[in-house]
Design an enzyme around this catalytic site. Structure first.
Site: not given
Ligand code: ADQ
Length: 481
Positions: A162, A370
């Protein structure tokens, strides 16, 4: 003897424990895109979710929640400190996010990481039916794919990361880098948020192991491992639905009134994490006030910073810094009853979040790095009137999907400031065009499409209900992501 033909393995189970008035413990499902997306597949295949239930000490017995079997893994307080807060969150997390904070390594953390990964692999090996499909999630469990393959070569194993995957020269700093790389190569399919991360991974197999990746594939012991990008998304329809409720709409109006009916509300919603760029964002806002390009109370900022990893030293330091900066801005630019920055160190339910998203004219999503950033996508989905503007960091995975956002480089303060001003001053027509395009994209590319495309690439046929664990995987049937 177990018979789960589809298993999700993640650090956390998608539940929180609730103790009622009589002291009995029950479980409440914690909301999240992942569980929503996987629920149909889990149900159709007698699926099991393996993970930690959130409390240290002896694990509760397996239980069912909303038709899914949940299998808790035991973790001691010491393991949480070393495997989770230590190796996962103080070694891997900063390193994989471009080392935006110095990473810390301790040998005892690695030992614990190894032991906990072994426990997950053993429990999963005992639980899986012959030929079952196993989907392992994220950076806390990178050794599990190889550990599982060693115990159960009959399984079809997928892994999804992720967070970003770093370039070769950064990954090379990691002690036990070889074990981690080999751990991941135990999977048949290694999924990443962005194509560049998959390329980094494949380049690493060449650099560290001398393999010869071809396209998206690398051969490991006569086995083909595929590395590819599967950008995660949100349950777009669910966000639109909540945003459309009278409760959320009414609350959005109330929030604007409580803020003093400003012309421009700038909103930030982040876990309080140093990767999210909260400090730089506040600095940009302060300089804009100093320059007179923004003025209080016509323009105000709301920063929601969800409490996160508070036992890790770097996170405590960050909280102090952020709160000092908020105090400084309010001291200089606030008035009695009219702060420049409204700072909320709290978690909110989905109605309050939807209301905040709707109340914001400019959404500031400016991480230094991110993997994806779901907040950016949630904001877009919640913009039912298409009137807001998204300022988005080029270094968020989401920038690859939300192309009509106002893209900024958060490492360049001038660019960041200009981005805020351009977004705030853009015409309603321009904002609407951009927002409509992004909402269209998200309606199509939602979280169930993400799960489907990963599972199809792993060899689970499109209609998961018809999935037969014994059947051979479809050859490379994933959508181009
Ligand atoms: P995170 O780093 O946690 O996830 P993000 O993708 O932004 O980051 O998800 C945060 C979630 O927390 C969002 O769903 C948001 O709504 C919720 N949230 C934030 N503040 C909240 C508050 N105050 N109250 C309630 N909810 C709040 C990691 C990676 C990301 C990747 C995701 C999914 O770091 O890059 O997008 O996994 O793969």
């Amino acid at each position: 003897m177990s018979n789960a033909s589809f298993i999700v393995v993640a650090n956390r189970l998608p539940v929180d424990s609730v103790v009622d008035d009589e002291g009995n413990r029950t479980w409440r499902r914690s909301p999240g895109g992942l569980v929503t997306a996987l629920e149909p597949v889990l149900r159709a295949n007698q699926g099991t979710w393996i993970g930690w239930a959130g409390q240290t000490g002896a694990a509760p017995e397996p239980f069912e929640a909303d038709g899914i079997t949940l299998l808790p893994i035991e973790l001691s307080a010491d393991e949480i400190a070393r495997y989770y807060e230590g190796f996962s969150n103080a070694s891997i997390w900063p390193l994989y996010h471009d080392a935006v904070q110095p990473r810390v390594f301790r040998r005892s953390w690695w030992k614990s990481y190894y032991e906990v990964n072994t426990r997950f692999a053993e429990v999963c090996a005992a639980e899986a039916a012959p030929g079952a499909v196993v989907w392992i999630q994220d950076y806390q469990l990178q050794l599990v794919p190889a550990m599982l393959r060693e115990r159960r070569p009959d399984l079809r194993i997928g892994f999804f990361l992720h967070i970003p995957f770093p370039p070769v020269e950064l990954f090379m700093q990691l002690p036990h880098r070889m074990e981690i790389l080999k751990g991941l190569l135990g999977a048949d399919l290694v999924g990443f948020q962005r194509p560049l991360a998959a390329q980094n991974f494949l380049a690493l197999t060449r650099h560290l192991l001398g393999y010869r990746p071809r396209g998206h594939y690398v051969t490991v012991d006569d086995r083909l491992v595929r590395a590819d990008a599967f950008p995660i998304s949100i349950d777009t329809a669910a966000y639109e639905e909540v945003a459309n409720t009278e409760r959320a709409r009414h609350r959005a109006k109330e929030i604007r009134a409580e803020l003093g009916e400003p012309d421009t509300v700038i909103l930030g919603v982040d876990r309080l994490d140093y990767t999210k760029g909260i400090e730089t964002r506040l600095k940009a806002f302060r300089e804009l006030l100093e320059d007179g390009r923004f003025r209080v109370p016509k323009t105000v900022m709301v920063q929601v910073a969800t409490p996160s990893r508070e036992r890790v030293e770097q996170y405590r330091v960050l909280r102090d810094k952020v709160e000092r900066e908020v105090g400084r801005i309010n001291g200089e630019f606030g008035q009695v009853g009219l702060p420049a920055v409204h700072y909320l160190h709290q978690s909110f339910d989905r109605y309050e979040l939807a209301a905040l998203y709707q109340a914001a004219d400019v959404m500031a999503v400016t991480p230094i790095r991110d993997g994806m950033n779901l907040v950016a996508k949630e904001y877009v989905a919640s913009q039912i009137e298409n009137h807001g503007a998204l300022v988005l960091s080029e270094f968020a995975g989401a920038a690859g999907d939300l192309r009509q956002a106002f893209l900024v480089n958060p490492h360049d303060l001038t660019d960041l400031k200009d981005g805020f001003v351009t977004a705030a001053e853009s015409s309603p027509d321009d904002k609407m065009k951009r927002m409509r395009a992004m909402r269209r994209y998200l309606r199509k590319h939602d979280v169930s499409r993400w799960a489907r495309s990963f599972l199809t690439a792993l060899g689970v046929p499109e209609r998961s209900a018809a999935y037969n664990p014994g059947s051979p995987p479809a050859a490379d049937a994933a959508e181009g992501t």
